[in-house]
Every structure is written in C-alpha cells, then in structure tokens.
Design a protein around this motif. Sequence first.
Motif, short mmCIF file in Angstrom:
data_model
loop_
_atom_site.label_atom_id
_atom_site.label_comp_id
_atom_site.label_asym_id
_atom_site.label_seq_id
_atom_site.Cartn_x
_atom_site.Cartn_y
_atom_site.Cartn_z
N LYS A 46 0.84 -1.20 0.00
CA LYS A 46 0.00 0.00 0.00
C LYS A 46 0.87 1.25 0.00
CE LYS A 46 -3.96 2.08 2.24
NZ LYS A 46 -4.96 1.99 3.28
N ALA A 47 1.94 1.24 0.79
CA ALA A 47 2.85 2.39 0.84
C ALA A 47 3.53 2.63 -0.51
CB ALA A 47 3.90 2.19 1.93
N CYS A 48 3.92 1.55 -1.18
CA CYS A 48 4.54 1.68 -2.51
C CYS A 48 3.55 2.25 -3.52
CB CYS A 48 5.07 0.34 -3.00
SG CYS A 48 6.59 -0.17 -2.19
N ILE A 49 2.30 1.79 -3.45
CA ILE A 49 1.27 2.30 -4.36
C ILE A 49 1.03 3.79 -4.10
CG2 ILE A 49 -1.21 2.21 -4.88
CD1 ILE A 49 -1.00 -0.85 -4.58
N LEU A 50 0.93 4.16 -2.82
CA LEU A 50 0.71 5.57 -2.50
C LEU A 50 1.88 6.44 -2.95
CD1 LEU A 50 -0.95 5.33 1.03
CD2 LEU A 50 -2.01 6.07 -1.11
N GLN A 51 3.09 5.94 -2.76
CA GLN A 51 4.27 6.69 -3.19
C GLN A 51 4.29 6.84 -4.70
OE1 GLN A 51 8.06 4.88 -2.31
NE2 GLN A 51 9.12 6.84 -2.40
N SER A 52 3.97 5.78 -5.41
CA SER A 52 3.92 5.84 -6.87
C SER A 52 2.82 6.77 -7.35
CB SER A 52 3.70 4.45 -7.46
OG SER A 52 4.78 3.61 -7.16
N SER A 53 1.67 6.74 -6.68
CA SER A 53 0.56 7.58 -7.11
C SER A 53 0.87 9.06 -6.88
CB SER A 53 -0.74 7.18 -6.42
OG SER A 53 -0.70 7.51 -5.05
N GLN A 54 1.73 9.37 -5.93
CA GLN A 54 2.12 10.76 -5.72
C GLN A 54 2.97 11.25 -6.89
OE1 GLN A 54 3.99 10.72 -1.91
NE2 GLN A 54 2.06 10.78 -0.80
N LEU A 55 3.70 10.33 -7.51
CA LEU A 55 4.50 10.69 -8.66
C LEU A 55 3.65 10.81 -9.91
CD1 LEU A 55 7.57 8.35 -8.11
CD2 LEU A 55 7.43 10.79 -7.64
N SER A 56 2.77 9.83 -10.12
CA SER A 56 2.01 9.80 -11.36
C SER A 56 0.58 10.29 -11.20
CB SER A 56 1.99 8.37 -11.91
OG SER A 56 1.33 7.51 -11.00
N GLY A 57 0.10 10.45 -10.00
CA GLY A 57 -1.26 10.93 -9.78
C GLY A 57 -2.27 9.82 -9.63
N LYS A 58 -2.35 8.93 -10.59
CA LYS A 58 -3.36 7.87 -10.55
C LYS A 58 -2.72 6.54 -10.89
CE LYS A 58 -7.02 10.99 -11.55
NZ LYS A 58 -8.19 11.34 -12.24
N TYR A 59 -3.38 5.46 -10.45
CA TYR A 59 -2.90 4.13 -10.79
C TYR A 59 -4.09 3.24 -11.12
CZ TYR A 59 -4.13 3.08 -5.93
OH TYR A 59 -4.80 2.92 -4.76
N LEU A 60 -3.81 2.19 -11.87
CA LEU A 60 -4.84 1.27 -12.33
C LEU A 60 -5.24 0.33 -11.21
CD1 LEU A 60 -6.43 0.21 -14.82
CD2 LEU A 60 -4.54 -1.37 -15.20
N VAL A 61 -6.55 0.29 -10.93
CA VAL A 61 -7.08 -0.59 -9.90
C VAL A 61 -7.65 -1.85 -10.55
CG1 VAL A 61 -8.83 -0.83 -8.10
CG2 VAL A 61 -7.64 1.34 -8.39
N ASP A 62 -8.40 -1.67 -11.63
CA ASP A 62 -9.04 -2.79 -12.31
C ASP A 62 -9.35 -2.37 -13.74
OD1 ASP A 62 -10.15 -5.29 -12.66
OD2 ASP A 62 -11.94 -4.91 -11.47
N PHE A 63 -9.71 -3.32 -14.56
CA PHE A 63 -10.15 -3.00 -15.91
C PHE A 63 -11.17 -4.04 -16.36
CE2 PHE A 63 -6.85 -6.05 -16.68
CZ PHE A 63 -7.23 -6.73 -17.82
#
Length: 128
Positions: A46-63
């Motif tokens: 979760k921490a890695c996802i939050l850190q990455s989302s701060q860089l890119s803004g959004k991340y893929l959850v599902d499709f």
Amino acid sequence: MFVRRAMQTGNPEKEIVALLKDAGVQDSRAQAASSAFSKRLPELRKACILQSSQLSGKYLVDFDWRLNLSLESNCFSGLRIPHLQVILFLSDGAGQLEEVVMELDETEFELLLSSIGKLNQACNNMAI
C-alpha cells in the motif's frame, strides 16, 4: 529500494533473504528481517502504491473489456468491423475512483498492443 525489488518477484521473502545475504548480513538476521517483511507485506504494498501515485497521480485498480462486432449496416451488407471497448478503473491516493472508457478499432488496438509491448520491454531493461 530493495523492498520494491523484492516485491516484484514471486517470492519476496526469499528475495529479501538473498539480497541481505549478498550485502553481508548474517543468516539469522536476514531471516528475522524476512519474517518482519512478510508480516508487513500488505502495508508495504500500500505504501509503494501511495508513493507511486504521488509521482504519477493515478494508478490502475481494475479493468474490464468487451469485444463488439458490427455485422451489418444499411449501406454495407456483410460488414464485419471489430471494436474493442476497454474500461479502466483508476484511483488516486485518496481512493477516489475514475472510470475511463476507450473504444478501439483493430488498427488502434494493434498500435496500443505494440506500444504496451515496447513499454514492457523498456521497464524490463531498467536497472532497479
């Protein structure tokens, strides 16, 4: 940095032990660190996802995807045109979901697939 590297493997606990041993850490301490890592794995992800989302803004959850095939129209009989509909569910760090809908014809889909392949190859070639 090695936490991210370990999380990319199928067995992060063994990867942590191997990385620590390579760095000269004693076996018993490497095992203890691996045990602590495995207990906190969901938190670390979760921490890695939050850190990455701060860089890119959004991340893929599902499709979700759907293939539509246009069979006929008034002008053309026997027309068969495939359209791929892709729905991306994106999340920001705060948990807000956004739905992005893309509709691609065959040429656009092939271009997207080629671009994703190139991106995957570039990511695999990156030094972590």
